[in-house]
Design a protein around this motif. Structure first.
Motif, PDB file in Angstrom:
ATOM      1  N   SER A   5       0.934  -1.202  -0.044  1.00 47.21           N
ATOM      2  CA  SER A   5       0.069   0.063  -0.009  1.00 47.21           C
ATOM      3  C   SER A   5       0.889   1.077   0.193  1.00 47.21           C
ATOM      4  O   SER A   5       1.842   1.299   0.915  1.00 47.21           O
ATOM      5  CB  SER A   5      -0.750  -0.020   1.349  1.00 47.21           C
ATOM      6  N   HIS A  30      -1.561  -2.102  -4.180  1.00 43.23           N
ATOM      7  CA  HIS A  30      -2.898  -1.961  -3.519  1.00 43.23           C
ATOM      8  C   HIS A  30      -3.139  -0.370  -3.457  1.00 43.23           C
ATOM      9  O   HIS A  30      -2.264   0.214  -2.715  1.00 43.23           O
ATOM     10  CB  HIS A  30      -2.772  -2.324  -2.160  1.00 43.23           C
ATOM     11  N   ASP A  32      -5.138   2.761  -2.072  1.00 41.75           N
ATOM     12  CA  ASP A  32      -6.075   3.132  -1.299  1.00 41.75           C
ATOM     13  C   ASP A  32      -6.818   4.449  -1.457  1.00 41.75           C
ATOM     14  O   ASP A  32      -6.495   5.681  -1.360  1.00 41.75           O
ATOM     15  CB  ASP A  32      -5.521   3.243   0.138  1.00 41.75           C
ATOM     16  N   HIS A  64      -8.641  -0.276  -3.359  1.00 39.33           N
ATOM     17  CA  HIS A  64      -9.307  -0.451  -2.130  1.00 39.33           C
ATOM     18  C   HIS A  64     -10.167   0.864  -1.786  1.00 39.33           C
ATOM     19  O   HIS A  64      -9.575   1.823  -1.491  1.00 39.33           O
ATOM     20  CB  HIS A  64      -8.365  -0.719  -0.897  1.00 39.33           C
ATOM     21  N   MET A  66     -12.699   2.761  -0.279  1.00 43.93           N
ATOM     22  CA  MET A  66     -12.966   3.271   1.181  1.00 43.93           C
ATOM     23  C   MET A  66     -14.257   4.373   0.859  1.00 43.93           C
ATOM     24  O   MET A  66     -13.662   5.581   1.186  1.00 43.93           O
ATOM     25  CB  MET A  66     -11.945   3.469   2.312  1.00 43.93           C
ATOM     26  N   MET A 135     -10.238  -6.417   6.979  1.00 45.56           N
ATOM     27  CA  MET A 135      -9.330  -5.275   7.480  1.00 45.56           C
ATOM     28  C   MET A 135      -8.931  -5.690   9.019  1.00 45.56           C
ATOM     29  O   MET A 135      -9.680  -6.278   9.712  1.00 45.56           O
ATOM     30  CB  MET A 135     -10.155  -4.025   7.636  1.00 45.56           C
ATOM     31  N   PRO A 139     -10.394   1.131   8.850  1.00 44.29           N
ATOM     32  CA  PRO A 139      -9.832   1.697   7.613  1.00 44.29           C
ATOM     33  C   PRO A 139      -9.671   3.236   7.717  1.00 44.29           C
ATOM     34  O   PRO A 139     -10.525   4.006   8.474  1.00 44.29           O
ATOM     35  CB  PRO A 139     -10.916   1.395   6.678  1.00 44.29           C
ATOM     36  N   GLY A 140      -8.830   3.970   7.087  1.00 43.92           N
ATOM     37  CA  GLY A 140      -8.648   5.319   6.904  1.00 43.92           C
ATOM     38  C   GLY A 140      -7.367   5.819   7.039  1.00 43.92           C
ATOM     39  O   GLY A 140      -6.922   6.846   6.597  1.00 43.92           O
ATOM     40  N   PHE A 141      -6.396   4.881   7.899  1.00 36.06           N
ATOM     41  CA  PHE A 141      -5.024   5.680   7.847  1.00 36.06           C
ATOM     42  C   PHE A 141      -4.043   4.314   7.852  1.00 36.06           C
ATOM     43  O   PHE A 141      -4.223   3.324   8.394  1.00 36.06           O
ATOM     44  CB  PHE A 141      -4.835   6.322   9.385  1.00 36.06           C
ATOM     45  N   GLY A 142      -3.048   4.827   7.479  1.00 40.32           N
ATOM     46  CA  GLY A 142      -1.594   3.782   7.325  1.00 40.32           C
ATOM     47  C   GLY A 142      -1.125   3.809   8.855  1.00 40.32           C
ATOM     48  O   GLY A 142      -1.227   4.674   9.614  1.00 40.32           O
ATOM     49  N   GLY A 143      -0.151   2.802   8.999  1.00 38.23           N
ATOM     50  CA  GLY A 143       0.571   2.716  10.508  1.00 38.23           C
ATOM     51  C   GLY A 143      -0.217   2.620  11.451  1.00 38.23           C
ATOM     52  O   GLY A 143       0.455   3.055  12.895  1.00 38.23           O
ATOM     53  N   ASP A 169      -5.497  -6.582   5.283  1.00 34.01           N
ATOM     54  CA  ASP A 169      -4.800  -5.098   5.150  1.00 34.01           C
ATOM     55  C   ASP A 169      -4.976  -4.281   6.457  1.00 34.01           C
ATOM     56  O   ASP A 169      -5.965  -4.125   7.153  1.00 34.01           O
ATOM     57  CB  ASP A 169      -5.645  -4.737   3.955  1.00 34.01           C
ATOM     58  N   GLY A 170      -3.706  -3.841   6.924  1.00 34.75           N
ATOM     59  CA  GLY A 170      -3.729  -2.997   7.935  1.00 34.75           C
ATOM     60  C   GLY A 170      -2.564  -3.612   9.151  1.00 34.75           C
ATOM     61  O   GLY A 170      -2.724  -4.646   9.792  1.00 34.75           O
ATOM     62  N   GLY A 171      -1.428  -2.977   9.065  1.00 33.98           N
ATOM     63  CA  GLY A 171      -0.477  -3.235  10.534  1.00 33.98           C
ATOM     64  C   GLY A 171       0.197  -4.586  10.163  1.00 33.98           C
ATOM     65  O   GLY A 171       0.739  -5.146  10.861  1.00 33.98           O
ATOM     66  N   GLY A 191       1.894  -1.710   4.033  1.00 35.96           N
ATOM     67  CA  GLY A 191       2.355  -0.377   3.785  1.00 35.96           C
ATOM     68  C   GLY A 191       3.423  -0.013   4.560  1.00 35.96           C
ATOM     69  O   GLY A 191       4.511  -0.073   4.083  1.00 35.96           O
ATOM     70  N   THR A 192       3.165   0.575   5.609  1.00 35.42           N
ATOM     71  CA  THR A 192       4.419   1.035   6.384  1.00 35.42           C
ATOM     72  C   THR A 192       5.582   0.239   6.589  1.00 35.42           C
ATOM     73  O   THR A 192       6.704   0.613   6.398  1.00 35.42           O
ATOM     74  CB  THR A 192       3.823   1.529   7.846  1.00 35.42           C
TER      75      THR A 192
HETATM   76  O1  LIG Z   1      -6.344   0.394   3.861  1.00 30.28           O
HETATM   77  C1  LIG Z   1      -5.597   0.790   4.507  1.00 30.28           C
HETATM   78  C2  LIG Z   1      -6.032   1.856   5.618  1.00 30.28           C
HETATM   79  O2  LIG Z   1      -7.320   1.951   5.634  1.00 30.28           O
HETATM   80  C3  LIG Z   1      -4.162   0.540   4.179  1.00 30.28           C
HETATM   81  O3  LIG Z   1      -4.089  -0.159   3.038  1.00 30.28           O
HETATM   82  C4  LIG Z   1      -3.520  -0.028   5.125  1.00 30.28           C
HETATM   83  O4  LIG Z   1      -3.273   0.691   6.613  1.00 30.28           O
HETATM   84  C5  LIG Z   1      -2.185  -0.379   4.872  1.00 30.28           C
HETATM   85  O5  LIG Z   1      -0.949   0.209   5.568  1.00 30.28           O
HETATM   86  P1  LIG Z   1      -0.147  -0.195   6.883  1.00 30.28           P
HETATM   87  O6  LIG Z   1       0.549  -1.423   6.293  1.00 30.28           O
HETATM   88  O7  LIG Z   1       0.578   0.616   7.181  1.00 30.28           O
HETATM   89  O8  LIG Z   1      -1.212  -0.285   7.868  1.00 30.28           O
END
Ligand SMILES: O=C(CO)[C@H](O)[C@H](O)COP(=O)(O)O
Ligand SMILES: [Fe+2]
Length: 219
Positions: A5, A30, A32, A64, A66, A135, A139-143, A169-171, A191-192
């Protein structure tokens, strides 16, 4: 399949960053898309995806979505040559109808659910879908921090639908991937953990190895 991401990348360098990740072993991108309504954040939409597609003609693009009105962006995303349109079922009245429109537009269908949504909600629609996205953050933010308590959803889907593509997806990163792959996820968004790594190539390859090992152990 590993799909970075680019949410937390330098978006001014979107094309270079995306190409770099593909060159380092990513299987897909991916992307977002956030509308500031379904989630409290804004990213980019089909005009940006279309420009990116012009520069990167071959890679598999998953958007993705959202967004509160996923039906609104099907045509524009198909025109931008998106391969897979993954949308959240929560704001949608008629999920099969949206799936049908996505297929008609020539894209694959992904069904996404937020952490608070039961996996039962997607079970009736699996005949229309190519993939389910579980998820593992709001959803909404990376990291954000990975929610391990989403793994029973993945495990239940894998148990009951052995051939389904299941994405998380996420963390997700080197410290959380084994939980995902053991539960049965085979499409991994990261992502991060990839973007901020000193050695993103080895992170991508370690994520892939974890998924492959879990698949080999089951067979
Ligand atoms: O959909 C997402 C957030 O809504 C991103 O795809 C997801 O957060 C990926 O980032 P990370 O790996 O940093 O969590
Ligand atoms: Fe995402």
């Amino acid at each position: 399949m590993i799909g970075p991401s680019i949410l937390n990348a330098d978006l001014a360098q979107l094309c270079d960053e995306s190409q770099r990740l593909l060159d380092l072993g990513a299987d897909y991108l991916h992307l977002d898309v956030m509308d500031g309504h379904f989630v409290p954040n804004l990213t980019f939409g089909h005009p940006v995806v279309k420009c990116l597609r012009n520069k990167i003609p071959k890679a598999f693009f998953e958007t993705h979505m959202m967004v509160s009105k996923p039906e609104q962006w099907i045509e524009p995303m198909a025109e931008a040559k998106v391969d897979q349109y993954t949308f959240h079922v929560e704001p949608v009245q008629d999920v099969p109808e949206i799936c049908r429109k996505i297929k008609e537009a020539g894209m694959k269908v992904g069904l996404a659910i937020k952490p608070g949504t039961s996996v039962d909600v997607v079970k009736d629609y699996l005949d229309f879908a190519d993939l389910v996205l579980i998820m593992t953050v709001e959803p909404g933010f990376g990291g954000q921090k990975f929610m391990a308590d989403m793994m029973p959803k993945v495990a239940w889907l894998r148990e009951n639908y052995p051939d389904l593509n299941i994405e998380v997806d996420g963390g997700v990163g080197p410290s959380t991937i084994d939980q995902c792959s053991k539960a049965g996820a085979n499409w991994i968004v990261s992502g991060t953990a990839v973007i901020k790594a000193d050695d993103p190539k080895s992170v991508i390859s370690s994520l892939k190895k974890s998924v492959q090992t879990a698949i080999d152990l089951k067979n």
